[in-house]
Design a protein around this motif. Structure first.
Motif, mmCIF file in Angstrom:
data_model
loop_
_atom_site.group_PDB
_atom_site.id
_atom_site.type_symbol
_atom_site.label_atom_id
_atom_site.label_comp_id
_atom_site.label_asym_id
_atom_site.label_seq_id
_atom_site.Cartn_x
_atom_site.Cartn_y
_atom_site.Cartn_z
ATOM 1 N N ASP A 154 0.733 -1.319 -0.063
ATOM 2 C CA ASP A 154 -0.385 -0.041 -0.153
ATOM 3 C C ASP A 154 1.034 1.565 -0.136
ATOM 4 O O ASP A 154 1.857 1.266 0.518
ATOM 5 C CB ASP A 154 -0.514 -0.105 1.711
ATOM 6 C CG ASP A 154 -2.020 -0.863 0.756
ATOM 7 O OD1 ASP A 154 -1.737 -1.564 0.391
ATOM 8 O OD2 ASP A 154 -2.603 -0.953 2.204
ATOM 9 N N ASP A 155 0.306 1.782 -0.193
ATOM 10 C CA ASP A 155 1.012 3.994 -0.149
ATOM 11 C C ASP A 155 1.715 4.485 -1.613
ATOM 12 O O ASP A 155 1.194 5.116 -1.957
ATOM 13 C CB ASP A 155 1.304 3.511 1.173
ATOM 14 C CG ASP A 155 0.474 4.085 2.054
ATOM 15 O OD1 ASP A 155 -0.951 4.108 2.364
ATOM 16 O OD2 ASP A 155 1.254 3.446 3.307
ATOM 17 N N HIS A 174 -5.536 3.079 -4.752
ATOM 18 C CA HIS A 174 -5.273 3.291 -3.102
ATOM 19 C C HIS A 174 -5.756 5.215 -3.117
ATOM 20 O O HIS A 174 -4.993 5.381 -1.988
ATOM 21 C CB HIS A 174 -3.920 3.483 -2.611
ATOM 22 C CG HIS A 174 -4.073 3.695 -1.682
ATOM 23 N ND1 HIS A 174 -4.501 2.428 -0.387
ATOM 24 C CD2 HIS A 174 -2.852 3.543 0.282
ATOM 25 C CE1 HIS A 174 -4.862 2.060 0.712
ATOM 26 N NE2 HIS A 174 -3.700 3.027 0.779
ATOM 27 N N HIS A 185 -5.046 9.929 0.355
ATOM 28 C CA HIS A 185 -4.956 9.167 1.273
ATOM 29 C C HIS A 185 -6.078 9.639 2.312
ATOM 30 O O HIS A 185 -5.894 9.422 3.361
ATOM 31 C CB HIS A 185 -3.769 9.247 1.743
ATOM 32 C CG HIS A 185 -3.979 7.853 2.233
ATOM 33 N ND1 HIS A 185 -3.968 7.497 3.809
ATOM 34 C CD2 HIS A 185 -3.014 6.081 1.924
ATOM 35 C CE1 HIS A 185 -3.454 6.522 3.646
ATOM 36 N NE2 HIS A 185 -2.541 5.289 3.165
HETATM 37 ZN ZN LIG Z 1 -2.582 3.381 2.816
#
Ligand SMILES: [Zn+2]
Length: 355
Positions: free
Chosen positions: A100-101, A238, A242
């Motif tokens: 993720d990210d 994603h 965020h």
């Molecule tokens: Zn994240």
């Protein structure tokens, strides 16, 4: 090591050492598992970061990949989704690797390991982070508490008074741990102004992207494209900045999801097929979020709710396990040993209540 992680490591060692992990691996071979990683790090010294939970030591990732390549079938998320959607069988002991990210360490440290072991992964990127538009609010909180010259801050948030001690590195870590859950509760429209207020109170400036410690830096789009073209990596969405989607109104949610999809399409040349909800707990997305993710064309979406991918699972609420802290914990997780132990405990409790 925090006590919860320490006791989880001991439990994992016991489950593997007792043979329960091997037993569970055979008994639960039809269930697939999805693992979540974030960034990786080469060392955790002197990089000015308080929360290392998002940056796993690279040697743990390497030994986990080595174990998975020998004992499990690492498949792509697309293959998992296709098999579960069509009702066809998966290879026994299937595991999906996700990140993720969108940290640069995914390219610099994880990608060479994926290639070495011939493994596939999906990287869910926050497109504004890769664009250099906005760093994560939790990075700003980490660096503000880590870099301030102050030793104490009294902070009011969500109607509570928090006394944040900053006298030592450990105290700063504990203060961050107390502050992050409170920040996650704020409506998205208030979060960034709260970060401005916090930085001002701590007398630190908002860090520039160039000032980020190495482990916190975003990957570039060139890195994402190269990995995508290699066939070892799919790029998923994603959001753009965020936010916790449940704290956004519907218009902001729609913009986050569609901007993210469009930026990936523009840079990678393909529409992303999968999405991961920021933070990913059951309270972090809503029915509207699920609808908007589907509407945007995402065929699947991942949560961070722990669990195995059974036949009946919703493709837009796929469960995922968090990053293992050791190869033993990885074994106990993917084999299903933790779940088996939980099931046995529940059966025992039920049996005892009937006596
Ligand atoms: Zn994240």
């Amino acid at each position: 090591m925090p006590f919860a992680l320490y006791s989880r490591s001991i439990k994992a060692a016991a489950l593997v050492g007792s043979g329960l992990a091997s037993f569970a691996r055979t008994r639960r071979s039809a269930e697939a598992t999805i693992l979540t990683f974030h960034g990786l790090s080469e060392d955790s010294e002197d990089q000015g970061i308080l929360d290392w939970s998002l940056h796993l030591p690279v040697e743990v990732f390497r030994s986990t990949c080595s174990m998975l390549a020998k004992e499990y079938h690492v498949i792509s998320l697309a293959d998992l989704v296709e098999a579960r959607s069509r009702g066809t069988c998966l290879p026994d002991n299937s595991v999906v690797i996700t990140f993720d990210d969108g940290y640069a360490s995914n390219y610099e440290l994880a990608y060479p390991i994926l290639r070495e072991f011939g493994l596939h992964a999906t990287i869910f990127v926050t497109t504004g982070f890769l664009d250099g538009v906005e760093m994560f609010w939790f990075q700003r909180a980490d660096l503000a508490l880590g870099r301030s010259q102050k030793e104490l801050l009294d902070w009011k948030i969500n109607g509570k008074k928090l006394r944040l001690y900053l006298g030592t590195y450990e105290l700063r870590q504990q203060s961050l741990k107390r502050l992050l859950p409170e920040l996650k509760e704020l409506p998205d429209t208030d979060l960034l102004s709260e970060m401005d207020r916090l930085e001002e109170a701590l007398e630190v400036s908002t860090p520039a992207f160039e000032d980020l410690p190495k482990a916190m830096r975003p990957m570039t789009w060139e890195m994402a494209c190269e990995m995508s073209l290699s066939g070892h990596v799919d790029i998923g969405g994603h959001t753009h900045t965020h936010p916790i989607l449940a704290r956004c109104d519907v218009m902001a949610m729609r913009a986050e999801i569609s901007t993210c999809r469009d930026r990936i399409h523009a840079e990678i040349g393909e529409l992303p097929f999968a999405f991961a909800y920021p933070n990913g707990g059951t309270d972090d997305f809503t029915r509207e979020t699920l609808m908007l993710v589907r509407e945007a064309g995402f065929k699947a979406a991942c949560t961070t709710v722990s669990g195995r991918v059974h036949d009946t699972v919703s493709m837009h609420q796929l469960p995922r396990y968090g990053s293992p802290e050791s190869v033993l914990e990885a074994k106990a997780t993917v084999s299903g040993a933790f779940e088996t132990l939980k099931d046995w405990r529940q059966s025992c409790r039920k049996a005892m209540s009937m006596i």
